[in-house]
Design a protein around this motif. Structure first.
Motif, PDB file in Angstrom:
ATOM      1  N   GLY A  67     -48.773  19.711  62.501  1.00 26.88           N
ATOM      2  CA  GLY A  67     -48.741  18.695  61.456  1.00 26.88           C
ATOM      3  C   GLY A  67     -47.678  17.648  61.716  1.00 26.88           C
ATOM      4  N   TYR A  68     -46.503  18.080  62.159  1.00 28.41           N
ATOM      5  CA  TYR A  68     -45.415  17.141  62.435  1.00 28.41           C
ATOM      6  C   TYR A  68     -45.764  16.213  63.594  1.00 28.41           C
ATOM      7  CZ  TYR A  68     -40.925  15.363  64.047  1.00 28.41           C
ATOM      8  OH  TYR A  68     -39.910  14.549  64.473  1.00 28.41           O
ATOM      9  N   VAL A  69     -46.261  16.787  64.674  1.00 28.45           N
ATOM     10  CA  VAL A  69     -46.594  15.984  65.851  1.00 28.45           C
ATOM     11  C   VAL A  69     -47.687  14.972  65.517  1.00 28.45           C
ATOM     12  CG1 VAL A  69     -47.570  16.049  68.180  1.00 28.45           C
ATOM     13  CG2 VAL A  69     -45.868  17.751  67.493  1.00 28.45           C
ATOM     14  N   LEU A  70     -48.710  15.412  64.802  1.00 25.41           N
ATOM     15  CA  LEU A  70     -49.780  14.498  64.433  1.00 25.41           C
ATOM     16  C   LEU A  70     -49.266  13.414  63.488  1.00 25.41           C
ATOM     17  CD1 LEU A  70     -52.752  13.699  64.475  1.00 25.41           C
ATOM     18  CD2 LEU A  70     -53.151  15.325  62.614  1.00 25.41           C
ATOM     19  N   GLY A  71     -48.394  13.798  62.549  1.00 26.62           N
ATOM     20  CA  GLY A  71     -47.834  12.816  61.625  1.00 26.62           C
ATOM     21  C   GLY A  71     -47.025  11.759  62.344  1.00 26.62           C
ATOM     22  N   VAL A  72     -46.217  12.164  63.312  1.00 26.90           N
ATOM     23  CA  VAL A  72     -45.434  11.202  64.104  1.00 26.90           C
ATOM     24  C   VAL A  72     -46.366  10.271  64.871  1.00 26.90           C
ATOM     25  CG1 VAL A  72     -43.850  10.969  66.045  1.00 26.90           C
ATOM     26  CG2 VAL A  72     -43.421  12.694  64.279  1.00 26.90           C
ATOM     27  N   ALA A  73     -47.421  10.838  65.452  1.00 30.46           N
ATOM     28  CA  ALA A  73     -48.371  10.020  66.202  1.00 30.46           C
ATOM     29  C   ALA A  73     -49.039   8.978  65.310  1.00 30.46           C
ATOM     30  CB  ALA A  73     -49.419  10.916  66.858  1.00 30.46           C
ATOM     31  N   LEU A  74     -49.374   9.361  64.086  1.00 29.37           N
ATOM     32  CA  LEU A  74     -49.988   8.417  63.155  1.00 29.37           C
ATOM     33  C   LEU A  74     -48.986   7.376  62.685  1.00 29.37           C
ATOM     34  CD1 LEU A  74     -52.100  10.888  60.960  1.00 29.37           C
ATOM     35  CD2 LEU A  74     -52.956   9.336  62.719  1.00 29.37           C
ATOM     36  N   ARG A  75     -47.762   7.808  62.428  1.00 31.11           N
ATOM     37  CA  ARG A  75     -46.738   6.889  61.926  1.00 31.11           C
ATOM     38  C   ARG A  75     -46.348   5.852  62.973  1.00 31.11           C
ATOM     39  NH1 ARG A  75     -42.163  10.058  59.243  1.00 31.11           N
ATOM     40  NH2 ARG A  75     -41.731  10.666  61.401  1.00 31.11           N
TER      41      ARG A  75
END
Length: 600
Positions: free
Chosen positions: A204-212
């Motif tokens: 979740g964190y990695v995907l969130g950073v990628a989206l942000r």
């Protein structure tokens, strides 16, 4: 005649569409016609046999579908919203959930003769209600605001919270089957939970950073989220067996609560995915239901259903509302309404398939009992809740509220004028800037499209009587007119003209929508009202009566544009060139120029 595989797939697809359309037409939770359609195609007509159709692919198909359901449900759980909830809702999704779990588990163990593990699993699966069954029911029942708020937020929050609890119970049972020593069981269970939590949080964190950081182009974001979620599910299961469902649920919660991560498009993608994948899934799951097993359970199953409705829910409410300000009549209606929905049906089917692969005795009975609870609660409560609310005196009186599509300058000005008349108002807009401005002006607002599935679950329409489409985007106005015209009736939905109307104009627009573009007079288009407001015009309310009526008002106020007339009973009537407000009333009009200084 044996049907071919492509033909059976076509039948499933058409049946899914027919069930969803029927649910829309009858304004009932979609899960009910989906389950009925599946039962008709499967055990009754023997047209569709999912086990023969999918073979070894059935289990992974259901597994991935359930993972998607839990992930998307967890995307709606925002901690900041939970902190703002009342104590009753927090009690319902914690101690109340445990009370429901205990009562249903003991009932299955005592009356149905299930093992302790299987009874606990039935109890865990059936604690979840969910917004997909609550929201349609609330529109029909129209309970008081206090009841409506509790039931809606209970369904929204218990969806992911109950899913996590159910997954933990299931993992414990599975590990219990494979472990002889209790010490080994708790060590393995702890490892599974910890790894599931860590993997979910990490993905979740990695995907969130990628989206942000916009590492993924916008047109690929939905595909990327789906791919990463399925990767987390597969990887977690490979590292610790049966931890995948926990991982994707945690991943969704983590992603929903990351700062500066916009998941609105992801939630919109969920709607399309649900309509295609989830509808077909429930046709398939219901087609596997053993109707004979359902009848063979007989009276003990009926007694369990009565306990669910008349003992488990009332005790849950009694414990959760102790010390609250809710009156006994409100508690009585809360004690009646708790329909089970999508999560219970999907998760129970997956768990049953898993237990069957482990040769667990009577694993198939899990689905039988859970589906019986779903059908029983949805049917009984859909048929009786409105009458019960009316009998208890906790149903809202005639709705007076107005839903405004748009939070632009015109919509905000109209909303503020209606609020001054003590008419409940809600504005909606997918523009964050307009939404923020409405909130700063003290106007209740919803961020997003009012006709989306997210709005279906979150937007409270129980006190809405009329819908005004005031967006400058004619396409959005048309979508709102079609959507809410079905819900409230076409005479309760109106749209502003976005530009001057030309005779014979079509532009592919239906005559049905043009009939709704009757707000105000023909010159009062969105662009003109916006221009006049920008030049200093204001919206004012004036009382009209027999002594100072419609003709006298127009003579004294030059250059005004009449908008609405509020009748004595508080209802609102849009004013246009074809309608003259009846006296007495309060006229709401856009006043410009010299009329601003003219006394009322």
């Amino acid at each position: 005649m044996e049907l071919s595989t492509p033909l059976m797939l076509v039948i499933i697809g058409i049946s899914s569409l027919a069930a969803q359309w029927l649910a829309w037409r009858l304004r009932i939770p979609a899960i009910l016609p989906l389950l009925i359609m599946g039962i008709a195609l499967g055990p009754l007509a023997h047209v569709v046999n999912p086990d023969d159709l999918f073979g070894e692919l059935l289990f992974p198909l259901v597994s991935l579908s359930v993972a998607i359901i839990l992930f998307e449900g967890s995307l709606t759980l925002r901690f900041e919203e939970i902190r703002g909830l009342g104590g009753v809702v927090r009690n319902l999704v914690s101690i109340g959930m445990l009370v429901t779990f205990a009562i249903i588990s003991v009932s299955c163990w005592w009356l149905l003769g299930f093992s302790a593990e299987l009874s606990a699993l039935v109890g865990a699966v059936t604690v979840v209600t969910g917004p997909t069954v609550i929201a349609p029911l609330m529109r029909v029942v129209r309970p008081k605001a206090s009841i409506n708020r509790v039931l809606r937020w209970e369904g929204i929050v218990i969806d992911p919270v109950g899913a996590i609890f159910t997954v933990l119970v299931f993992e414990f049972i599975v590990l219990r089957q494979n472990s002889e020593a209790w010490t080994h069981l708790f060590v393995t269970f702890g490892k599974t939970v910890v790894l599931g939590l860590l993997i979910g949080a990490l993905f979740g964190y990695v995907l969130g950073v990628a989206l942000r950081k916009v590492w993924i182009p916008r047109y690929l974001q939905n595909l990327a989220v789906l791919a990463v979620m399925l990767s987390a599910f597969g990887f977690s299961n490979a590292v610790a067996e049966e931890s995948g469902l926990l991982a994707v649920t945690v991943m969704g919660i983590w992603l929903a609560n990351m700062r500066d991560v916009d998941i609105s498009d992801i939630l919109a993608f969920k709607e399309e995915l649900s309509a295609i994948l989830i509808s077909a899934l429930f046709i398939i799951l219901a087609a596997r239901l053993d109707v004979d097993a359902l009848w063979n359970m007989g009276w003990p199953l009926v007694i369990v259903l009565l306990i669910v409705q008349f003992i488990a829910r009332p005790l849950c409410i009694a414990v959760s509302t102790a010390g609250s300000s809710l009156k006994w009549r409100e508690k009585a209606l809360l004690s009646w309404i708790a329909p089970r929905g999508i999560v219970a049906a999907a998760v129970s089917s997956l768990f049953a398939l898993t237990l069957q692969r482990m040769n667990y005795p009577e694993a198939d009975k899990l689905v039988t009992v859970v589906f019986a609870v779903i059908i029983g609660t949805v049917v009984l409560q859909s048929l009786t809740s409105s009458r019960l609310a009316r009998w208890l005196g906790v149903q809202q009186q005639k709705p007076r509220g107005v839903l405004i599509i748009g939070a632009n300058s015109v919509a905000r000005a109209v909303a503020q004028a209606l609020i001054k008349l003590k008419i409940p108002v809600m504005v909606t807009d997918s523009s964050w800037e307009y939404y923020r401005q409405a909130r700063m002006d003290g106007i209740p607002a919803y961020y997003g499209h009012a006709y989306s599935e997210h709005a279906e679950n979150y937007l409270d329409l129980s006190d809405t009587a009329q819908v005004l489409a005031l967006s400058p985007n004619r396409h959005q106005n048309a979508l709102a007119v079609y959507h809410f015209g079905h819900i409230f009736g076409e005479r309760k939905v109106f749209s502003i003209r976005s530009s001057a109307q030309l005779k014979g104009r079509s532009n592919g627009e239906s005559s049905r929508f043009r009939r709704h573009e009757i707000l105000f007079n023909r010159e009062a288009t969105y662009s003109r009202l916006s221009t006049l407001l920008g030049k200093g015009a204001v919206i004012k309310a004036t009382k009209l009566n027999e002594n100072f009526g419609w003709v006298e008002y127009l003579e004294k106020h030059q250059g005004v544009i009449p908008l609405f007339a509020q009748k004595e009973d508080g209802s609102l009537q849009p004013v246009n060139e074809n309608s003259v407000p009846a006296m007495p009333c309060t006229l709401v009009a856009l006043v410009q120029g010299d009329s601003l200084t003219t006394p009322n």
